[in-house]
Design an enzyme around this catalytic site. Structure first.
Site: not given
Ligand code: KIV
Ligand code: NA
Length: 276
Positions: A44-45, A83, A113, A115, A182
């Site tokens: 989600d970056s 994510d 993924k 959090e 992280e």
């Molecule tokens: O969103 C993302 O790119 C991430 C990584 C930095 C682990 O969660």
């Molecule tokens: Na992320």
């Protein structure tokens, strides 16, 4: 051979390091796939490095599905991890399973993924029970930026470190196949990695993790925002792109581009007639 969750297990057992990168589009994913990366995280970056938001909080399920699907088209041998965006799993176990399912059904992810530690273990368990592999993510979890009061290193006090170790163990119990660590001290990340049997994937968490992940725009010098201390620059693609764009603009302006080799022909007799 294709990478799956079994690759992650096998690498941890055999002390081989797992290499993960983020990607958000098909052509970049194809290059990473051909280079042999084990997994691609459609992070989600996306919100920050692709969509231009301040943080990741505004990213939607539809954004994630759209980009995960593009990545899945390009990467055929790589495990695709989608994510889960802010508020797609925090609200309830039911929401978490439905949205994880969308990332697989509509986004073509192989895994998801999310959090958080203990608090999201019911979600992790339920998603895993639906046969969707889950990667957890603890330490600096960017979706909690407002609660943290900024992006800062986590787990520095004894209490916080103990909490992270406990979270990692609970996450393993809940059935996750891996954990992203992280921005935590390297020695703490190494201790967590030794304390559990599922692989840890570090970002800003040192060399004692079982694998690493980086945001590709960071490692290629393509993101003009703040570059964190843990990023290594592997190439200055940003400068190369800007130079190429400048040269193109100049050649369009001075008529050097396109040259004859970039043009299509027509028979001379036809063009003479057209001119009359
Ligand atoms: O969103 C993302 O790119 C991430 C990584 C930095 C682990 O969660
Ligand atoms: Na992320």
């Amino acid at each position: 051979m294709s990478n799956t969750v079994l690759t992650f297990k096998d690498y941890k057992m055999n002390n081989k390091k797992i290499a993960v990168l983020t990607a958000y589009d098909c052509s970049t994913a194809r290059l990473m796939d051909e280079a042999g990366v084990n997994a691609i995280l459609v992070g989600d970056s996306l919100g920050m490095v692709v969509l231009g938001y301040e943080n990741t909080l505004q990213v939607t399920m539809d954004d994630m599905i759209h980009h995960t699907r593009a990545v899945a088209r390009g990467a055929k041998n790589t495990l695709i991890i989608g994510d889960m965006p802010f508020m797609s799993y925090q609200t309830s176990v039911y929401d978490a399973v439905c949205n994880a399912g969308r990332l697989v059904k509509e986004g073509h992810a192989n895994a998801v993924k999310l959090e958080g530690g203990s608090v999201v273990c019911p979600q992790i368990k339920a998603i895993v029970d639906a046969s969707i592999p889950v990667m957890a993510h603890i330490g600096l979890t960017p979706q909690s930026v407002n609660a943290f009061g900024g992006f800062r290193v986590q787990g520095k006090s004894e209490e916080a470190a103990l909490k992270l170790i406990d979270s990692a163990k609970e996450i393993e119990q809940a059935g996750a196949f891996a954990i992203t660590l992280e921005c935590i001290p390297a020695k703490l990340a190494a201790l967590i990695s030794q304390s559990i049997s599922i692989p840890t994937i570090g970002i800003g968490a040192g060399n004692g993790c079982d694998g690493q992940v980086l945001v590709y725009q960071d490692m290629l010098g393509m993101f003009s925002g703040l570059t964190p201390k843990f990023v290594k620059s592997y190439a200055d693609i940003g400068t190369q792109m800007k130079n190429a764009f400048r040269q193109y603009i100049e050649e369009v302006q001075n008529g050097k581009f396109p040259a004859s080799e970039h043009c299509f022909d027509i028979e001379a007799a036809i063009i003479e007639k057209l001119y009359g």
